[in-house]
Write an enzyme that holds these catalytic residues in place. Structure first.
Site, mmCIF file in Angstrom:
data_model
loop_
_atom_site.group_PDB
_atom_site.id
_atom_site.type_symbol
_atom_site.label_atom_id
_atom_site.label_comp_id
_atom_site.label_asym_id
_atom_site.label_seq_id
_atom_site.Cartn_x
_atom_site.Cartn_y
_atom_site.Cartn_z
ATOM 1 N N HIS A 24 0.826 -1.213 0.000
ATOM 2 C CA HIS A 24 0.000 0.000 0.000
ATOM 3 C C HIS A 24 0.858 1.261 0.000
ATOM 4 O O HIS A 24 2.069 1.231 0.243
ATOM 5 C CB HIS A 24 -0.963 -0.003 1.187
ATOM 6 C CG HIS A 24 -0.313 0.171 2.534
ATOM 7 N ND1 HIS A 24 0.207 1.366 2.970
ATOM 8 C CD2 HIS A 24 -0.122 -0.719 3.551
ATOM 9 C CE1 HIS A 24 0.684 1.232 4.188
ATOM 10 N NE2 HIS A 24 0.517 -0.024 4.561
ATOM 11 N N SER A 33 1.733 3.818 -5.568
ATOM 12 C CA SER A 33 2.362 5.055 -5.106
ATOM 13 C C SER A 33 3.662 4.742 -4.362
ATOM 14 O O SER A 33 4.560 4.132 -4.938
ATOM 15 C CB SER A 33 1.359 5.826 -4.242
ATOM 16 O OG SER A 33 1.756 7.153 -4.044
#
Length: 273
Positions: free
Chosen positions: A34, A100
């Site tokens: 994540h 990301s």
């Protein structure tokens, strides 16, 4: 923090990992890294569709449930934890996905892993030098008015703090999280030269998926930068999801799912979705 070359020296005893087992005969194992200042559940709209895959999502220190040490707030350290976790679990036939900051974490981990464990790497809006061109927009996200910051925080971390009922408790958690995020963002800037360089070492099939309207990175420049300078081993396929934002799996869910189906089941990626 001390850097490790031997994965056996990395302590993963406190690493929290979300696991969703395959409901059918397992095709492969998906491991998801994540991004910055989120809880792993922000990816649930997609991971709940992965009924044919074992799915793992480590929770990085600072984003986890059971506390952390400030010295652990490091994307490089997250990469070490990811690699050590995969080796410790003896996972194979892996589809590694990073979003990301998590994309840079995956790239760093690949430099430590036995490369044969991972079949393909999916980079979703990856952190790179290109993000520096949006530095002030990223920085401004810390300066939103209190009500807006609280609304965003609740939307992102409702699953983590499902037991909170009063506003004072939410404000306390937001204050702690903001302090963590500022420390981590400073460490991201410090470690970015190392993280950026690791993309150049990738030899496995890599799929780059970008969002057309990403506020945190210049999409066209990122696309060009990765294709021309970072991954030049003819192992990169890249795509842009139209009318999507940084979390393209939430802003353009159906288009994102089509792109992921092409990657997972057909090893291909169209230029746009």
């Amino acid at each position: 923090m001390k850097r490790f070359s031997d994965l056996n020296q990395i302590d993963i005893s406190k690493l929290e990992v979300f696991f969703q087992p395959a409901k059918k005969t397992k095709k492969q194992t998906v491991v998801f890294a994540h991004g910055f200042s989120v809880f792993h559940s922000y990816f649930q709209s997609f991971y709940k569709t992965l009924t044919d895959y074992d799915y793992y999502a480590p929770l990085w220190p600072g984003h986890n449930v059971n506390g952390f040490d400030y010295k652990e707030l490091s994307p490089i350290h997250y990469g070490e934890l990811l690699a050590a976790f995969i080796e410790n679990k003896d996972l194979e036939n892996i589809v590694l996905i990073g979003h990301s900051m998590g994309a840079a974490v995956c790239s760093y981990a690949m430099n430590l892993l036995n490369a044969k464990r991972v079949e393909k790497l999916i980079l979703l809006a990856p952190l790179s030098y290109c993000n520096l061109l949006r530095y002030f927009k990223i920085k401004s996200s810390f300066k939103k008015d209190k009500a807006e910051r609280m609304a965003n925080f609740k939307a992102m971390f409702q699953t983590k703090f499902s037991n909170l009922t009063d506003e004072n408790s939410w404000e306390n958690e937001l204050s702690k999280h903001s302090k963590m995020a500022k420390k981590l963002s400073n460490n991201i800037l410090k470690e970015l030269p190392v993280l950026n360089k690791t993309y150049k070492n990738l030899k496995l099939p890599v799929f780059l998926v970008l969002a057309q309207n990403d506020l945190f990175m210049p999409t066209k420049l990122t696309l060009s930068y990765f294709n021309k300078y970072l991954i030049k081993n003819n192992n990169l396929q890249s795509s842009v999801i139209l009318n999507s934002e940084h979390q393209m799996f939430n802003s353009k869910y159906e288009s994102f799912c089509k792109a992921m189906d092409d990657i997972l089941n057909h090893n291909k990626l169209s230029k746009i979705y």
